[in-house]
Scaffold this motif. Sequence first.
Motif, PDB file in Angstrom:
ATOM      1  N   ALA A  63       0.824  -1.224   0.000  1.00 34.23           N
ATOM      2  CA  ALA A  63       0.000   0.000   0.000  1.00 34.23           C
ATOM      3  C   ALA A  63       0.846   1.258   0.000  1.00 34.23           C
ATOM      4  N   ARG A  64       2.080   1.177   0.491  1.00 35.79           N
ATOM      5  CA  ARG A  64       2.939   2.354   0.566  1.00 35.79           C
ATOM      6  C   ARG A  64       3.734   2.584  -0.716  1.00 35.79           C
ATOM      7  N   GLN A  65       3.681   1.632  -1.656  1.00 39.74           N
ATOM      8  CA  GLN A  65       4.450   1.776  -2.882  1.00 39.74           C
ATOM      9  C   GLN A  65       3.609   1.319  -4.066  1.00 39.74           C
ATOM     10  N   SER A  66       4.138   1.525  -5.261  1.00 43.90           N
ATOM     11  CA  SER A  66       3.359   1.223  -6.461  1.00 43.90           C
ATOM     12  C   SER A  66       3.436  -0.245  -6.865  1.00 43.90           C
ATOM     13  N   ALA A  67       4.430  -1.012  -6.371  1.00 41.97           N
ATOM     14  CA  ALA A  67       4.603  -2.422  -6.737  1.00 41.97           C
ATOM     15  C   ALA A  67       4.203  -3.318  -5.583  1.00 41.97           C
ATOM     16  N   VAL A  68       3.835  -4.538  -5.935  1.00 45.71           N
ATOM     17  CA  VAL A  68       3.478  -5.527  -4.918  1.00 45.71           C
ATOM     18  C   VAL A  68       4.755  -6.026  -4.243  1.00 45.71           C
ATOM     19  N   ALA A  69       4.788  -6.007  -2.920  1.00 46.56           N
ATOM     20  CA  ALA A  69       5.969  -6.444  -2.156  1.00 46.56           C
ATOM     21  C   ALA A  69       5.693  -7.768  -1.470  1.00 46.56           C
ATOM     22  N   VAL A  70       6.686  -8.609  -1.463  1.00 46.49           N
ATOM     23  CA  VAL A  70       6.575  -9.901  -0.774  1.00 46.49           C
ATOM     24  C   VAL A  70       7.706 -10.019   0.233  1.00 46.49           C
ATOM     25  N   ARG A  71       7.414 -10.781   1.272  1.00 43.18           N
ATOM     26  CA  ARG A  71       8.424 -11.029   2.306  1.00 43.18           C
ATOM     27  C   ARG A  71       9.309 -12.192   1.896  1.00 43.18           C
ATOM     28  N   THR A  72      10.599 -12.105   2.209  1.00 43.04           N
ATOM     29  CA  THR A  72      11.510 -13.248   2.069  1.00 43.04           C
ATOM     30  C   THR A  72      11.893 -13.708   3.470  1.00 43.04           C
ATOM     31  N   TRP A  73      12.165 -14.984   3.573  1.00 46.49           N
ATOM     32  CA  TRP A  73      12.393 -15.604   4.874  1.00 46.49           C
ATOM     33  C   TRP A  73      13.716 -16.346   4.855  1.00 46.49           C
ATOM     34  N   ARG A  74      14.214 -16.572   6.011  1.00 48.91           N
ATOM     35  CA  ARG A  74      15.408 -17.409   6.144  1.00 48.91           C
ATOM     36  C   ARG A  74      15.225 -18.314   7.351  1.00 48.91           C
ATOM     37  N   PRO A  75      15.937 -19.433   7.337  1.00 42.86           N
ATOM     38  CA  PRO A  75      15.790 -20.383   8.445  1.00 42.86           C
ATOM     39  C   PRO A  75      16.275 -19.783   9.758  1.00 42.86           C
ATOM     40  N   GLU A  76      15.693 -20.251  10.816  1.00 44.35           N
ATOM     41  CA  GLU A  76      16.141 -19.844  12.144  1.00 44.35           C
ATOM     42  C   GLU A  76      17.512 -20.428  12.436  1.00 44.35           C
ATOM     43  N   ARG A  77      18.256 -19.714  13.301  1.00 45.60           N
ATOM     44  CA  ARG A  77      19.569 -20.180  13.704  1.00 45.60           C
ATOM     45  C   ARG A  77      19.532 -20.622  15.168  1.00 45.60           C
ATOM     46  N   ASP A  78      20.643 -21.240  15.586  1.00 42.55           N
ATOM     47  CA  ASP A  78      20.793 -21.672  16.973  1.00 42.55           C
ATOM     48  C   ASP A  78      19.739 -22.701  17.360  1.00 42.55           C
ATOM     49  N   ARG A  79      19.425 -23.596  16.421  1.00 37.28           N
ATOM     50  CA  ARG A  79      18.540 -24.704  16.736  1.00 37.28           C
ATOM     51  C   ARG A  79      19.373 -25.875  17.251  1.00 37.28           C
ATOM     52  N   HIS A  80      18.733 -26.793  17.951  1.00 36.46           N
ATOM     53  CA  HIS A  80      19.432 -27.931  18.544  1.00 36.46           C
ATOM     54  C   HIS A  80      19.247 -29.171  17.669  1.00 36.46           C
TER      55      HIS A  80
END
Length: 437
Positions: free
Chosen positions: A216-233
Amino acid sequence: MALTGRAALVAALGSLPVGILAPSWTGMLAVNVPLSLAILCDYALAAPVRSLRFTRSGDTSVRLGDTASVQLTVTNPSGRRLRAHLRDAWPPSSWTSETEQVLSRHRFVLAAGERRRLTTLLRPSRRGDRQADRVAVRSFGPLGLVSRQGYHRVPWTVRVLPPFTSRKHLPSRLARLRELDGRTSVLTRGEGTEFDSLRAYVPGDDTRSIDWRATARQSAVAVRTWRPERDRHILVVLDTGRTSAGRVGDVPRLDAAMDATLLLTALATRAGDRVNVIAYDRRLRAQVQGRSAAGDVLSTLVGTLATLEPELVETDARGLATAAMANAPGGSLVVLLTGLDPAPVEEGLLPVLPQLTRRHTVLVAAVSDPHVEAMTQARGTVDATYEAAAGTQTQTQRRRTADQLRRHGVTVVDASPDGLAPALADAYLALKAAGRL
């Protein structure tokens, strides 16, 4: 004292003319008395063995398949010249073949008061600790008719480490990890659990990853990118029971499981995860704990696995699962490197599996035998047909066991010894990409 072949040859050459020309006691004494005096003088002039001094230096560890160099320094404190044959004895498994044992034998001459460094090359054929046995020395007199012989204990231990042959797969898996972790320009769309950044929408993106406020704040559609969590056991459980001693080709199943463990550990620590490893059959055999996500647990793990050997007992599958639950904090990835034999899985593992999967993500990895696959293709003779039926039955049982595990939400990896390590690494990366880690 030991007579040499030269003394026997001199006695034979001296006795031959006496036996032909003067066969009598006088003739025998004429030959043997001077020879005996020469032997006694030769023995007296030979350097003493007991007074020799030895020290060792060199490699204390070597990877299986590589060559270790161990130096033995000999000091001659006596006033006589040392003409010696020396054998630096090690266990037979310190070499890959009997012909290589000649590398432990040395011939040398050492002046009075001097020292000499001798090098013995070892190429062990098995993992574990190889300890030096006795150093046997024969000291010869100047005539070479007789020798003094003695032994010395000069302790030294060479630890033979797992070869880690799967490290050749590490660069490609690290590249894939960097993609998942957002450290390259190629980011995996809509995967992972930790928000990374926003970018423009590309056809094919998951619509659930669209950030409507940013759009809504810009003219193009924005998507989120994700990354895996760190410090997992991550907890890796090595089954060291009877079946792990079986060989698939030239590789014991336990060694293939170790190789897969090393690759997974190297990959997971680079991803910032904490890796703990235990070995279990009916009791805990070994344990390695990663103190922190950034800690280098790999070197400690290699040293611990070097001396680990299979136990010829049936694995307590219930105890193995209980040990896993006791050593893994909630939400861990538990990797069980065990077999897919129906009886122990159905009777021991499946009853306690719901408790394990309720708290953790579970992955079971097993070593399959490529020969069984080849047996299923055999045709043409009675024996071949019998082998084909046996191979088909074995594969059917393994598939049924794997399907039972999958129905409980377990990820199953079943691969040959060479393929187990990369397959396990790929399964780990797939779980990260799916947001399950």
